[in-house]
Structure formats: structure tokens, C-alpha cells
Design an enzyme around this catalytic site. Structure first.
Site, PDB file in Angstrom:
ATOM      1  CE  LYS A  35      -9.057 -43.767  -7.481  1.00 51.42           C
ATOM      2  NZ  LYS A  35      -8.489 -42.575  -8.637  1.00 51.42           N
ATOM      3  NE  ARG A  40       1.201 -44.946 -12.631  1.00 50.25           N
ATOM      4  CZ  ARG A  40       0.215 -44.099 -12.110  1.00 50.25           C
ATOM      5  NH1 ARG A  40      -1.097 -44.001 -12.366  1.00 50.25           N
ATOM      6  NH2 ARG A  40       0.931 -42.622 -11.781  1.00 50.25           N
ATOM      7  NE  ARG A 136      -9.668 -33.593 -11.099  1.00 49.64           N
ATOM      8  CZ  ARG A 136      -8.617 -35.013 -10.863  1.00 49.64           C
ATOM      9  NH1 ARG A 136     -10.019 -35.239 -10.427  1.00 49.64           N
ATOM     10  NH2 ARG A 136      -7.874 -34.481 -10.490  1.00 49.64           N
ATOM     11  CG  ASP A 334      -5.222 -39.102  -3.872  1.00 51.35           C
ATOM     12  OD1 ASP A 334      -5.309 -37.989  -4.000  1.00 51.35           O
ATOM     13  OD2 ASP A 334      -4.393 -40.136  -5.009  1.00 51.35           O
ATOM     14  CE  LYS A 361      -4.590 -34.160  -6.373  1.00 50.80           C
ATOM     15  NZ  LYS A 361      -3.772 -34.694  -7.793  1.00 50.80           N
ATOM     16  NE  ARG A 365      -9.965 -34.499  -2.827  1.00 53.90           N
ATOM     17  CZ  ARG A 365      -9.431 -36.419  -3.562  1.00 53.90           C
ATOM     18  NH1 ARG A 365      -7.936 -36.363  -3.700  1.00 53.90           N
ATOM     19  NH2 ARG A 365     -10.828 -37.054  -4.133  1.00 53.90           N
ATOM     20  NE  ARG A 409      -8.228 -40.206  -2.988  1.00 51.51           N
ATOM     21  CZ  ARG A 409      -8.020 -40.990  -3.308  1.00 51.51           C
ATOM     22  NH1 ARG A 409      -8.650 -42.395  -2.371  1.00 51.51           N
ATOM     23  NH2 ARG A 409      -7.952 -41.940  -5.086  1.00 51.51           N
TER      24      ARG A 409
HETATM   25  C1  S3P Z   1      -2.236 -40.290  -9.413  1.00 50.60           C
HETATM   26  C2  S3P Z   1      -1.838 -38.711  -9.587  1.00 50.60           C
HETATM   27  C3  S3P Z   1      -1.984 -37.692  -7.923  1.00 50.60           C
HETATM   28  C4  S3P Z   1      -2.747 -38.213  -7.480  1.00 50.60           C
HETATM   29  C5  S3P Z   1      -4.049 -39.093  -7.761  1.00 50.60           C
HETATM   30  C6  S3P Z   1      -4.107 -40.344  -8.692  1.00 50.60           C
HETATM   31  C7  S3P Z   1      -1.901 -40.782 -10.442  1.00 50.60           C
HETATM   32  O1  S3P Z   1      -2.286 -37.090  -9.282  1.00 50.60           O
HETATM   33  O2  S3P Z   1      -3.716 -37.297  -6.585  1.00 50.60           O
HETATM   34  O3  S3P Z   1      -5.301 -39.452  -7.217  1.00 50.60           O
HETATM   35  O4  S3P Z   1      -2.485 -42.296 -10.132  1.00 50.60           O
HETATM   36  O5  S3P Z   1      -0.546 -40.307 -11.377  1.00 50.60           O
HETATM   37  P1  S3P Z   1      -1.132 -35.577  -9.553  1.00 50.60           P
HETATM   38  O6  S3P Z   1      -0.406 -36.332 -10.548  1.00 50.60           O
HETATM   39  O7  S3P Z   1      -1.805 -34.745 -10.086  1.00 50.60           O
HETATM   40  O8  S3P Z   1      -0.830 -35.376  -8.432  1.00 50.60           O
END
Ligand code: S3P
Length: 458
Positions: A35, A40, A136, A334, A361, A365, A409
């Protein structure tokens, strides 16, 4: 292809899934694309000139929200075949103002990275999301982008919906995020692409580096100094011309975690999970499970450019409780919900520290893990930033109902617990699984689990 809006319309129902205990998992599988890397690849494709062809793209609600967003900003996106997508971008700073509000659904990564991308376009955009995303924190992104010159107007508490207007020329900054977060780092680096000069992020704890790797792949100059107080200093040189590139997305280790832990916990299981991205900044779960006694054989492969990949053979194992230090949290942030499930079945106590971020999150969680495990007959202690699970060394009683609170999750983790509990576990709002792993139930049931939809209700 189904559009994002059709997908969302298709989710106006709720699904409850009942997971029954089983005798073993077997066979091989490939879980969907990563993901983080999928978001990206789409965004960098949109910032590039020419064609970006993405193989193995995750086709989930979160990613389709990003597809819709970049289309609304002027990128041309085509699904060529299943999981193969083509993006023609607009170049750094070349995007058009969107004609409507951009709705990022449930995706925290999508909205926060998009804010970084939008910072570099001299336009105004309005962003929102679903109820979970609207609760959030966005201040963590608004502060650094504000320092670069972006103007924000957000809902109370610095939450979505928010409007952002970017200046014609951004200011490069050096910024030290207050929490270890790849989302904050990535938003700043994406914004830095449009700023003249060098934009730097100082990380005290290294977080996933997919953005840095992909920026280099698309032709940006990125400098990484690994000697910054245990973390990293990451610098991007602004105003490059990014050129569209092919991207191969590995299978998501955060999704692989569910069949993997199920196979460890259900006696007599043996499965093979193919092409899993094992970037060391993402694979803290593997390290922890091996410390717990997990039988996982990793066969490294020639990876997709820039990201290491391996096949994982997983056999049922007797696990023991361990201490998971706070420094490891970023590399498995995660994976705590599914690790807590493994810890519940393990022999002895597992102590997990440095988990404050789990409270913000897709749900709180920490609270939901503790509540769900207690409901299944497992003793748990919870503080503001830690979790202690007293593993019972055998199948827990189960028999409870877990409201996922629209957290994918949490839903998948408790469905895995149901596969190993004495009595079935019921998970409500399981439709949320489509945000990251649309074929989860099918894939798991092919491997041998017994997860049944209890009934759709309006
Ligand atoms: C992610 C960074 C994480 C992760 C999220 C995906 C990313 O979050 O929990 O599911 O793709 O950069 P944080 O950067 O807020 O820790």
C-alpha cells in the site's frame, strides 16, 4: 475499471464475518501489492513527465482514492490490465486546481502525502475523508508545510476537512518531526521537490524509506546521512525534472502478516507467501516472530528495482512471549494488532513498548486490541503507550464479537484469532478490509480458514 466512487457506493452496506477454528493452512499465495509503495508510485508518476507504468499496484479503496485525487489534479491514469496501471504526469508544479473537494476516504497515508504534493502546486484544494480520517491529526503535516509557506484553514482540532493554498514559491526547510513518521517525512520531501534549494528532514528513528528510494528512481537528487543521532538526515534537492519510470510493487508485508501469523498459530499449517517486500525498515514483525520461535524461512529474490523481496515459507510453531522494544516500533507500526494475536496464543508474556502512535491510526488500536483480546479470554494490560499480553500457550476461548470500528487491520487480526480459538469470533464492519486487502477472505479461505459472511444489512 470501477471508479473510486463506484467502489465507495459499493460499500454502503456493512458486513459481519464469522471466523471458525480450523485444522491447518496449506498452499501458496501472493498477497496484494504494498500500500505504501502503491501510493508513492501513483503520486510520483503524477509529478513526472512521461509514462510511469506500475506493475502489481494494490487495487484497494485507499489506493483508488489516490488514483481519483491525481486524476482530479490533471494526471492521466489508465488501468491497462489487472494490477498494471499507466500514469502520465504533469511535472513538478504543473498540476491543475481540482474542480471539487478531494475525498481521500479512509487513507491517512493518501491524504498526508497528497498534502505534500499539493504544497508544490500554486493552487487551492479542499481535502476530506471518511469519519475515521476526519478524526485523525493533520497538524503534524500542517506545521512543516506552513513553515514552507502553505496557508491552511482546517476544521476544529486541525482535522479534515481542510483547505490549503500553496504559494507560487515554496521555502525549503530543515525539519525534525516530533514523532517517528514516514508520512510526515514523505509529505515534506514531496513538498521539497517544488522548493528552490535543499529541503531536509532529520529523523531520530529511521522510518520506512520508500519515498526516498522512489524519488531517486524517478531522477531526484536525494542525500542520506545515516549518522544523525541514531536516525537519518534526508535531503532532497528541489526543482528536479522527474521522468516517468516503470515501478514493480512487491507484495505488502503488512498484508502478508495475516496469513503468516495464521499459519504459525494453527497446528499442522505450512504455507508459502510469494514476493513479499522485506525492506528492513518494514520487517520488524519478522524479526519479532523469529525471536518468539517462529519457523519462517526467507528465500531472498532479485527484488523489484529498489525494494528487496523474498518468498516466505511459514510452518506452525510453538511461540513464546518476548519483549518488543520501543526502538523497533517504527519498523512494524502497522503489525501490532496481528502481533498481539500471536502473543495471545504464545506461551508467556509479551511486552510491547513505544506504541503511542497506535492511538491515532485508523482507530485507537491499543484500546481495540485490548478490548478484543479480553473478550476472547486473554489477559491484557494497557498503558498510554504500551501493551502487555499474557499469552495462554494454547487456543484462547474466543466466542466474542469485535466491532472493527472501521479499522481494516483490527478486523483482519481478530478474524485470524477466530481461526485458532475454541469458539468462533465475529467481526462487524468487516467491509473495511477493502481499504487494504480486498480479497482477504477469499485468499485466507483458499489456504484453509473458515471465514463466513454472516449477512449483509443496510
Ligand atoms: C505509512 C506510514 C505509517 C503507517 C501507514 C503507512 C506510509 O504511518 O502506519 O500505514 O506509507 O508512509 P506513520 O508515518 O504516521 O507512522
Amino acid at each position: 475499471m470501477r471508479s473510486f466512487y463506484e467502489t465507495r457506493l459499493g460499500r454502503s452496506y456493512v458486513t459481519t464475518i464469522l471466523s471458525h477454528s480450523i485444522f491447518g493452512l496449506s498452499g501458496k499465495c501472493r498477497v496484494p501489492g504494498d500500500k505504501s509503495i502503491s501510493h508513492r508510485a501513483l503520486m510520483l508518476g503524477a509529478l513526472s513527465v512521461g509514462e510511469t507504468r506500475i506493475h502489481g499496484l494494490l487495487e484497494s479503496d485507499d489506493i483508488l482514492a489516490t488514483v481519483s485525487a491525481i486524476i482530479s489534479l490533471g494526471a492521466k491514469v489508465t488501468q491497462l490490465e489487472d494490477q498494471t496501471w499507466q500514469v502520465f504526469g504533469c511535472g513538478v508544479g504543473g498540476m491543475a486546481a481540482p474542480s471539487d473537494v478531494i475525498n481521500m476516504g479512509n487513507s491517512g497515508t493518501g491524504v498526508r502525502l497528497l498534502m505534500g504534493l499539493l504544497a508544490g502546486q500554486p493552487i487551492t484544494a479542499v481535502l476530506t475523508g471518511d469519519a475515521s480520517l476526519r478524526s485523525r491529526p493533520m497538524k503534524r503535516i500542517m506545521i512543516p508545510l506552513g513553515q514552507m509557506g502553505v496557508n491552511f484553514s482546517a476544521a476544529e482540532g486541525d482535522m479534515l476537512p481542510l483547505a490549503m493554498t500553496s504559494p507560487t514559491e515554496l521555502m525549503p526547510i530543515t525539519y525534525e518531526p516530533p514523532v517517528a513518521s514516514a508520512q510526515i517525512k514523505s509529505a515534506i520531501l514531496l513538498a521539497g521537490l517544488a522548493a528552490p534549494g535543499e529541503t531536509t528532514v532529520l529523523e531520530n528513528i529511521a522510518t520506512r524509506d520508500h519515498t526516498e528510494r522512489m524519488l531517486e528512481h524517478f531522477g531526484a537528487e536525494v542525500r542520506i546521512d545515516g549518522s544523525h543521532s541514531g536516525g537519518k538526515k534526508i535531503t532532497v534537492v528541489g526543482q528536479p525534472e522527474l521522468i516517468g519510470r516503470p515501478v514493480v510493487v512487491p507484495a505488502d508485508i503488512s498484508s502478508a502478516a495475516f496469513p503468516l501469523v495464521a499459519a504459525l498459530l494453527v497446528p499442522k499449517s505450512e504455507i508459502l507467501i510469494e514476493d513479499v517486500g522485506i525492506n528492513s525498515l518494514r520487517s520488524g514483525l519478522l524479526k519479532t516472530l523469529v525471536e518468539m520461535g517462529a519457523d519462517i524461512i526467507q528465500r531472498n529474490k532479485a527484488g523489484a528495482k529498489g525494494e528487496p523481496v523474498a518468498d516466505l515459507t511459514v510452518r506452525a510453531s510453538r511461540l513464546k512471549g518476548v519483549h518488543v522494544p520501543a526502538e523497533r516500533a517504527a519498523s512494524m507500526i502497522d503489525e501490532y494488532p496481528i502481533l498481539a494475536i500471536a502473543a495471545a496464543v504464545a506461551d508467556g508474556t509479551t511486552r510491547m513498548e513505544g506504541l503511542a502512535e497506535l492511538r491515532v491510526k485508523e482507530s485507537d488500536r491499543l484500546a481495540l486490541i485490548a478490548e478484543g483480546l479480553r473478550g476472547a479470554g486473554v489477559e491484557v494490560e494497557e498503558t498510554e503507550s504500551s501493551l502487555v499480553v499474557h499469552g495462554i500457550g494454547r487456543a484462547p476461548p474466543g466466542g466474542n464479537t469485535v466491532n472493527s470500528m472501521n479499522d481494516h487491520r483490527i478486523a483482519m487480526s481478530f478474524l485470524v484469532l477466530g481461526a485458532v480459538s475454541d469458539y468462533p469470533i465475529r467481526v462487524t464492519h468487516a467491509e473495511t478490509i477493502a481499504t487494504s486487502f480486498p480479497n482477504f477472505r477469499n485468499l485466507m479461505n483458499i489456504l484453509g480458514t473458515d471465514m463466513r459472511i454472516e449477512g449483509d444489512t443496510e
